[in-house]
Each structure stands twice: as structure tokens, then as C-alpha cells.
Scaffold this motif. Structure first.
Motif, PDB file in Angstrom:
ATOM      1  N   SER A  20      -3.713   3.914   3.883  1.00 49.36           N
ATOM      2  CA  SER A  20      -4.219   2.561   4.032  1.00 49.36           C
ATOM      3  C   SER A  20      -4.584   2.218   5.468  1.00 49.36           C
ATOM      4  N   ALA A 741      -7.134 -10.505  -7.857  1.00 58.10           N
ATOM      5  CA  ALA A 741      -8.167 -10.082  -6.913  1.00 58.10           C
ATOM      6  C   ALA A 741      -9.394  -9.594  -7.668  1.00 58.10           C
ATOM      7  N   LYS A 742      -9.143  -8.857  -8.738  1.00 59.75           N
ATOM      8  CA  LYS A 742     -10.245  -8.319  -9.533  1.00 59.75           C
ATOM      9  C   LYS A 742     -11.067  -9.461 -10.140  1.00 59.75           C
ATOM     10  N   SER A 746     -12.489  -9.889  -5.175  1.00 63.98           N
ATOM     11  CA  SER A 746     -12.110  -9.232  -3.919  1.00 63.98           C
ATOM     12  C   SER A 746     -11.444  -7.895  -4.228  1.00 63.98           C
ATOM     13  N   LYS A 747     -11.132  -7.164  -3.189  1.00 62.42           N
ATOM     14  CA  LYS A 747     -10.636  -5.809  -3.338  1.00 62.42           C
ATOM     15  C   LYS A 747      -9.272  -5.774  -4.038  1.00 62.42           C
ATOM     16  N   GLU A 748      -9.140  -4.907  -5.015  1.00 63.08           N
ATOM     17  CA  GLU A 748      -7.850  -4.738  -5.662  1.00 63.08           C
ATOM     18  C   GLU A 748      -6.940  -3.995  -4.717  1.00 63.08           C
ATOM     19  N   ASP A 753      -5.412  -6.139   2.095  1.00 64.15           N
ATOM     20  CA  ASP A 753      -6.865  -6.004   1.950  1.00 64.15           C
ATOM     21  C   ASP A 753      -7.529  -7.262   1.401  1.00 64.15           C
ATOM     22  N   GLN A 754      -6.739  -8.309   1.220  1.00 70.06           N
ATOM     23  CA  GLN A 754      -7.301  -9.568   0.721  1.00 70.06           C
ATOM     24  C   GLN A 754      -7.880 -10.375   1.883  1.00 70.06           C
TER      25      GLN A 754
END
Length: 828
Positions: A20, A741-742, A746-748, A753-754
Motif C-alpha cells: 500500500s 466506497a464502491k 471511490s476506491k475500495e 485511500d478514501q
RNA sequence: GCCGCAAUGGUGAAAUGGUAGACACUAGGGACUUAAAAUCCCUUGACCGUAAUUGGUCGUACUGGUUCGAAUCCAGUUUGCGGCACCA
């Protein structure tokens, strides 16, 4: 009950597995380069100071990442230096072995903090893959004439027969054997930092650095404007340039002094009748200057050289004096009655003085004429000489006198800097070898790049013998002769560790894991062709966006890094001339008011706290202590408060079932927007303490209203993510963050990463506000009003408050002030 | 000596011209408990006043100033911390 231990292990493993925090330097679209000052890998465990530096710095980086940037946070080790060598002297363990072990154990400890470090790009300055570039840097300096050799004084212990670093000199004595230290001249390599003095000064203007640090650098560079005069030595062909920052009083000059270590001094005194006396004085100064404890009054001393210098004011006697500094100006000073120190010196040795400036007050002027005290640098001083400027004020006459002196050919304007060239030679083992060899005549030659890394030999004895440790290496000598020929010898000094750290930010960008893959194999063809840095990567990533570390490096490391970057730009290898765009110094954590140190035995280990409360709680506790730049005295009372907060968050959001969802009340909604605003603004300015209290207030409000709302909880997880990354991930997962998020596009995956939550300024104001009512500046009551109420309505309401009415009785209101939403002020 | 920074409750601190002490810690009191821990509730700058309340006075190192209003701005002083220290 939130279990920090298992949760933190879980997420650290997940982050690592997902790579990550590994950044693709080539693909990054919005680069943000952020790192801390890399540490020395000591064998001791991480202490509170490390956590205080790395934890909050990581929180800031995590916040940047949630703003959508490609945040690159590398880590490395400044691994050369004295401690490992001293340890080797004591135990016989080779520095490379102890350092390698220390690095390994330190990484394990560092990983427990849970920072978003990209370990793939770690550097270790003591590994050949790295120091090959330290040596390359030396060669560039050499090629571009910024490296030169000069005799300089080093601290020398006659008993140990060794050179000592300044830190090893204790009150003028050797720390090991208590022998008096003397200064001994040795030939050393220097880098011309001084050539960049003006550039280093000018560059400060555009840096987002603490003003304090910039001021320190300005003082360190020490720019001074003045004039140079020429002094001719009487009965000799010798001439000196002499610097004077106060040329207004040039006519007061009645003597001159020369530094005891001045190279021309010996030829000057040869054959003079006080030759012996002067030589004794020079010797005495060598010892005395090494002791480094000077006292202005006691240590003001000198000897007449027997020589005179010619100047427009006549023939001036030339003295050798303790206070003359070799490294400033020309090492020779013109002295006058209008300088306190010169005045004191002249009084002590009965040297005549000549007054050319007096105070306005006649009685005081008489005292000055009679040399009762020294009159200096007073803007109101009245000039007596030269004739052309008689009667004018010292404070306004400067530019005119400078022009006059220039026209008359007496002197010319110049600029001087206190900054000195950088001595990079160390007579030590554990450092990067200087890539120089000497031919049989003793002339230096650079080692061609194809022989880099010029490896540090292993066959040396660490015990001090009187020569630099590398001089004892048979392997190094044989290697030199094999490559360059019989009679050739290697340079045996190593480089100052500040050289290694002066360009490491570039190395993070130009390497995939230096220091981790060293195999002792010979350099391959591709190693030899490797470039210092990929120009595109350098252009995109430099300068470092955020650099965090201790203020103790304000002058040394941070000036050398700037100098090296400027030089590399001039050589054409990089495109920026400043390495660090924004700089922050974390404060110092003391214990019992004293700096933590092993010798004092007051080092606090975080281990027990991390064990009991977890990394998140410990990090937040350190941040909650006060503003990041303030530091503070260690105390463990209060860590409970943070633990309670974490448990409260978990109880309210982590353990509540979805079925219990309630509608968010207006008050909670407003509080949430206020909190987002506050946290955002305060992370920006690194006031983590108030971020945490804002979140505590929010949770107290949530608790009061018994609200459970998923959107609210998810937003809190995001807000917590920079400050308590493990807790936030756990919360995010528990609340079904990835699915959310999905759904919202936005990114899962991880909460990190939000996107950072946004707030609505309009939502930060509640429907009703409390307004204070003051009479003559004194608080007399409060009223609760509609936020949109008009000024007239509010003032009318304010006047109806019983306590206000009481105070207004029989008084006339002169003035009414309304600060919207804050207060009403009535003046009677 | 020079340069820079700081001083707020019992403690860490907040407030950067607008209700001083937010948020916490500690301490005291109470609830729950066989008990303890944990948890929850109340009090907690000093002093005075009231049966009681939304009462009063003082208070941000000290002395002044500017302002309707100052922890905050200005001048001076004290103390503490950090850096530099013979730089002509």
C-alpha cells in the motif's frame, strides 16, 4: 472492547501485503515527497523522541495522501559515524556487522509504529551501493574545483597520538586520557561552501521554513559589508588586504594585529628581536585555542612583532593577538579607539589611541578625548576626522566616506561572510573513503569513476595508533598499487558523515533498495553506467515537499544539503537548487526537564505503553501533549484519556449494530461539519493536539445525543485515519466502508485511500448562537439568539437581560457595538 | 555579550483583538460492586455573597500604553529556554 494489539498487527500485515505504501515514482501523477531526517542506527531501542518525530510526521503524510496525492515516504539510515567505531574499539565487533544488526532490529521496531514508509527504497549510507555516490559527489566537487586541500588545525592528543573530534574534547582535555589537547596542523580536504554564501543567503527568501531557522542560517552565513584597505609591511615587499566593516573611523587606526596561526607570520618575525617571544606566544596559543574556553577579558593578550605596517594614518605597529581570527577577512585586523576590544587591548599594552569621533555632549566628548572609555558605533557620534567630513554624524556619513575612500584609492568596498569552507576530512575508519590517490611525488589524483565504489577495507585495527586507521590497511595499499602503480598511495581519510547526508533525498528517488541488496560482488557494468538520478523523476519529485526533523540540524546539515544541491544543479545533474521546500522541526521531549540520554539514564522507552495501549494511543498521546513544534516534558499521566477516547469511539461506532441506526440530529450534524473544518485546518498547521480535542468533542456530542448513523461513523473513521491509522481501518472495515466506497464511486479497500471529508461552511453554524453582552468591556450576561437575527433586534434583546438592565439603570448609552454571532458591547 | 523564542489553573494545554481556562489529566464526592478494577455522574482558577439563581471582585510573569474591548497589539522590566559567541 477494542483490542489494539491484534488489530494493529492485522492491519500492518495487510498494508504490507497490499504494498500500500510502495510508490511507483515514474507513474505518480501528483507527487508529494515527505520524509523525516534519517536516524543513526544505534543499538539502543527506539525511544519516545523517535516516536514523537515519526508518528506525527506520518499523520501529516497520511492526510496528504487522503487529499489525493501520491505521497512518497521513504526511510533510511545515516549509518557511518563515531558510535559504531567506538563500539568496535571497545568490543572488536566490526562496525559493518553491528550496523547491519542495528538496522535490522530498528526496522522491526519502526514497523510497529505503523507508518506509511516505502521500505523498498530504503537507503543505508554505509553500504557500497550508497557511498559509491558519496564518492562520486566528491569527484564532481573535485572536477568542478570546489574541493581543495589545505593545512588546518585539528585537535590532537599527544598521549593517544590521535586526532579527536570536537565532541571528544572535554574542557580542552582528551576524554579518554585527560591530556591537554593541542592544535596540530594537518592537510585536509575542503569544499568551497563559501563560494555559495550569497546564494545560500538569497535562497532562504523563498523557503517555507521556520523563521527561527532562517535567522539562524543568516547569522551563520554572517554577511557583512565593509571595505578592504591595503597595508604594506615596512621594510619589506609584503602587502596585506585588511577588512574593515566600520570604515567611517578609518583615521583612528593606530595599530594592527595578526592571527597567531597566520602563515606569513613566521617570515615576518624572522630576525626581529622579539622573534623568540612571538614564537613562544604562538605555541601557547595552540594549546589555549584548543581548550575552547575563552574569556573576553582574561584572554585578551598579544605580543609586538617588531614590525610596522604603512597606512594613510602613518606607520602602525603590528602585534600578534589572541583575538585575531585566521578564518575571517585576511587574518589581520586594523585596530582603532572606536572598537571596544581594540580599545581594551591598547589599554592593556599601552598602545597609543587616536579619537576621531566624539559624543554630542561636550562633557562626554572630553571624557572620550581623554580615553576614559571607548565610544563606538553610536549613530549620533560627531566626526572629527577626516577634515572633509568634520561635524557630520557617524550614522549618516558611511556611504559618503566609502565613496571618498574609493575615489582617493585608499580602499574599495567588499563583502565578508562568517561562513567557512567545509572541512570534510576525518581521520577515522567508519566513513566513506575519499576517492583520491597520491602519486609517488605526493600529488593527489582523483580515482576514475570506473573504480567506484572505492571500498572501505576491512583489514584494519580500530585501536588508535597515531595514524588514520586506513593507513594500516595492507589491502588498500595493494589495491592502490595494483591499479595505479608502484609507489602510489591511497588517501587514508574518510569523509565527514554530513557529506553522506547532504544528498540522501536524491538517493531515495534514484534507488530501489540501496543498502538491502549488497552482496560484496564487484560492481557490474550496469552499476558503472548508472546515473546519479533519473532527470524526469528528479524534476517531478524534488524538492522535498515536507521535511521534518530536529532543530539541532538547523545550521550544519541543512546548510550542507542546500550547498550540495546548488552545486549539483550547477554541474547539471539536478534541476532544483533547494532540496527542502517546507521544513518543520518537532519539539524536544525532555524527562525531568533534561534531554533524554543514556548517560543520564532518563531515557523513556515506549515499549510498555505500546504494549498496554497500542501504537495508535501512544502516537495520539504524544500529539495531544501540545503543538508538534513545542515538545515538552515527558509524563505518562494522561495517556488514559486517549485510551478512553479510543474505547469510546469503538463503543459508539464499532460495537453498534446497523439496526440501531438513528437519524442524525441537527446539533450532531453541525458539530460534524465544525469538526471536519477544525481537523482539516489544524492538521495543515501541525496542531494535532487540537485535532484530537475536536474529535473528542464530537464524540462527546454523539454520546450525549445517543446517535448512531453510518455516514457519520464512516466520516469519523476517515478523520481518524491520519491520527489513529489502525483504529480507523478497523472501524472502516467493521462499518462496511469498502462497500460504501464502491457505491459512492471511490476506491475500495483501505480507508487511507478514501478522499478526505469535506465540510459545508453554512453547515458549521447552528440555528441559534449564544451572544455575550458586555457593558464597558465587562461581561454582564448572555443571550441566545437566532443566528440570522438583525443587529437592531440583537441589541434590543441584549438590553432586556435583567442583569444588563440593572447595570444600565440611570446611565446613558454612548455607543453600541455588535460583533455578529459573538457579542454586544455597550458603552455607558 | 549578541540573536531568537517563551511565560495562562494542581498538571498538559485552548483561545492570535471579542464570553480566559475548550479538550484532557490529577484530586475530591457520589452511583454500580461482597470488594477492587473498569465504567458512569457531579465538583475542581482564587476570593466574597445568597435560602436559591443567570450575583460580585480579582485573575493569563511584572510596569505602563493603544482600544468600547488586550493572554493576544506597542514600549519597558524580570525570569526561563535555545542558538551563536573574540567575525574587525
Amino acid at each position: 472492547m477494542y483490542d489494539s494489539s491484534s488489530t494493529e498487527k492485522k492491519w500492518q500485515a495487510k498494508w504490507e501485503e497490499a504494498k500500500s505504501y510502495v510508490i511507483d515514482l515514474k507513474k505518480a501523477k501528483d507527487p508529494y515527497f515527505s520524509h523525516v531526517m534519517f536516524p543513526y542506527p544505534s543499538g539502543d531501542k527506539l525511544h519516545v523522541g523517535h516516536w514523537y518525530n515519526y508518528g506525527p510526521a506520518d499523520s501529516f503524510s497520511r492526510y496528504q495522501r487522503m487529499l489525493g496525492k501520491d505521497v512518497f515516504c521513504p526511510f533510511g539510515f545515516d549509518a557511518f559515524g563515531l558510535p559504531a567505531e567506538n563500539y568496535a574499539i571497545k568490543t572488536g565487533v566490526h562496525p559493518d556487522d553491528s550496523i547491519t544488526t542495528n538496522v535490522e532490529t530498528m526496522i522491526i521496531q519502526l514497523k510497529r509504529i505503523g507508518c506509511m514508509y516505502d521500505w523498498d527504497k530504503m537507503v543505508n549510507t554505509s553500504k557500497p551501493e550508497y557511498y559509491r555516490w558519496t564518492q562520486w559527489l566528491f569527484l564532481q566537487m573535485y572536477k568542478n574545483k570546489l574541493a581543495y586541500r589545505k593545512d588546518a588545525n585539528v585537535n590532537w592528543c599527544e598521549s593517544c597520538k590521535t586526532v579527536l573530534a570536537n565532541e571528544q574534547v572535554w574542557e580542552g582535555k582528551c576524554e579518554r586520557c585527560d591530556t591537554d589537547i593541542v592544535l596540530k596542523p594537518m592537510t585536509q580536504w575542503y569544499w568551497k561552501v563559501k563560494d555559495y554564501a550569497q546564494k545560500l543567503l538569497d535562497g532562504l527568501e523563498n523557503l517555507d521554513w521556520p523563521e527561527k531557522t532562517k535567522t539562524m542560517q543568516r547569522n551563520w552565513i554572517g554577511r557583512s559589508e565593509g571595505m578592504n584597505f591595503t597595508f604594506k609591511v615596512k621594510d619589506s615587499e609584503l602587502e596585506f588586504e585588511v577588512y574593515d566593516s566600520v570604515p567611517q573611523t578609518y583615521r583612528a587606526q593606530t595599530f594592527a594585529v595578526i592571527a597567531p596561526e597566520h602563515p606569513m607570520l613566521l617570515s615576518l618575525i624572522k630576525g626581529q628581536k622579539n622573534e623568540k617571544e612571538v614564537l613562544d606566544f604562538i605555541e601557547r596559543m595552540k594549546v589555549k585555542k584548543a581548550t575552547q574556553k575563552y574569556n573576553f577579558d582574561e584572554d585578551l593578550e598579544g605580543v609586538f612583532t617588531g614590525r610596522f605596517v604603512e597606512f594613510v594614518t602613518g606607520d602602525l605597529p603590528l602585534w600578534v593577538a589572541s583575538f585575531a581570527v585566521m578564518d575571517y577577512g585576511s587574518g589581520i585586523v586594523n585596530c582603532s579607539a572606536h572598537d571596544e576590544r581594540d580599545f581594551a587591548f591598547a589599554k592593556k599594552y599601552d598602545i597609543p589611541l587616536h579619537v576621531v569621533m566624539v559624543p554630542e555632549d561636550e562633557a562626554e566628548a572630553e571624557k572620550v578625548r581623554n580615553l576614559e572609555y571607548c565610544f563606538f558605533k553610536d549613530p549620533q557620534g560627531v566626526m572629527l576626522e577626516p577634515e572633509e567630513f568634520k561635524g557630520r554624524r557617524w550614522g549618516e556619513v558611511r556611504q559618503d566616506i566609502i565613496k571618498y575612500l574609493e575615489k582617493e584609492g585608499i580602499g574599495y568596498p567588499t563583502v565578508q561572510y562568517k561562513l567557512r569552507d567545509w572541512s570534510i576530512s576525518r581521520q577515522r575508519y567508519w566513513g566513506a573513503p575519499i576517492p583520491i590517490v597520491y602519486d609517488p611525488e605526493g600529488n593527489p589524483h582523483p580515482i576514475p569513476e570506473e573504480h567506484l565504489p572505492w571500498e572501505l577495507p576491512r583489514d584494519v585495527d580500530f585501536k588508535p595508533t597515531g595514524v588514520a586507521p586506513l593507513a594500516a590497511s595492507k589491502e588498500l595499499l595493494e589495491r592502490t598499487e595494483a591499479i595505479f602503480g608502484k609507489g602510489w598511495t591511497p588517501e587514508v581519510d574518510t569523509m565527514d558523515t554530513f557529506v553522506c547526508s547532504s544528498f540522501y533525498s536524491f538517493m531515495y528517488l534514484s534507488t530501489e533498495g540501496y543498502g538491502t541488496k549488497f552482496t560484496n560482488a564487484s560492481p557490474t557494468a550496469s552499476d558503472r553506467e548508472a546515473q546519479f538520478i533519473d532527470p524526469t523523476i528528479e524534476k517531478n519529485w524534488m524538492p522535498v515537499d515536507m521535511y521534518i526533523g530536529g532543530p539541532e540540524h538547523a545550521c550544519m546539515h541543512l546548510i550542507y544539503s542546500r550547498f550540495v544541491t546548488m552545486a549539483l544543479k550547477d554541474f547539471g545533474y539536478v534541476s532544483h537548487e533547494e532540496p527542502y521546500k517546507r521544513l518543520i522541526h518537532q519539539g524536544l521531549i525532555t524527562n525531568g526537564g533534561a534531554k533524554m540520554s543514556k548517560s543520564k539514564g532518563n531515557v523513556v522507552s515506549p515499549d510498555a505503553f505500546v504494549e498496554q495501549y497500542g501504537s495508535d494511543v501512544f502516537r495520539m498521546y504524544l500529539m495531544f501533549m501540545g503543538p508538534f513544534e513545542g515538545g515538552g516534558d515527558w509524563s505518562d499521566t494522561g495517556i488514559k484519556g486517549i485510551d478512553r477516547f479510543v474505547q469510546k469511539v469503538w463503543k459508539l461506532f464499532g460495537e453498534t449494530e446497523e439496526s440501531e441506526e438513528t437519524k442524525e440530529s441537527k446539533e450532531v450534524e453541525v458539530k460534524l461539519h465544525q469538526t471536519i473544518k477544525k481537523v482539516t485546518e489544524d492538521i495543515e498547521r501541525l496542531h494535532f493536539n487540537t485535532c484530537i480535542s475536536a474529535l473528542m468533542e464530537l464524540m462527546n456530542t454523539v454520546e450525549k445525543h445517543k446517535t448512531f448513523n453510518k455516514n457519520l461513523a464512516l466520516t469519523v473513521a476517515k478523520l481518524l485515519s491520519p491520527l489513529a491509522p489502525h483504529l480507523a481501518e478497523e472501524l472502516w472495515e467493521k462499518l462496511g466502508g469498502p462497500a460504501y466506497a464502491k457505491a459512492t464511486g471511490s476506491k475500495e479497500g483501505f480507508v487511507i485511500d478514501q478522499p478526505w471529508p469535506t465540510y459545508d461552511e453554512k453547515m458549521c453554524v447552528s440555528a441559534t448562537v449564544e451572544v455575550a453582552v458586555q457593558i464597558n468591556g465587562k461581561l454582564r450576561g448572555t443571550i441566545t439568539i437566532d443566528a440570522a437575527a438583525s443587529e437592531a433586534d440583537v441589541i434590543t434583546l441584549a438590553k432586556e437581560v435583567p442583569n444588563v438592565l440593572k447595570n444600565l439603570e440611570g446611565k446613558e448609552i454612548k455607543k453600541e457595538i455588535y460583533v455578529p454571532g459573538k457579542l454586544v458591547s455597550l458603552v455607558i
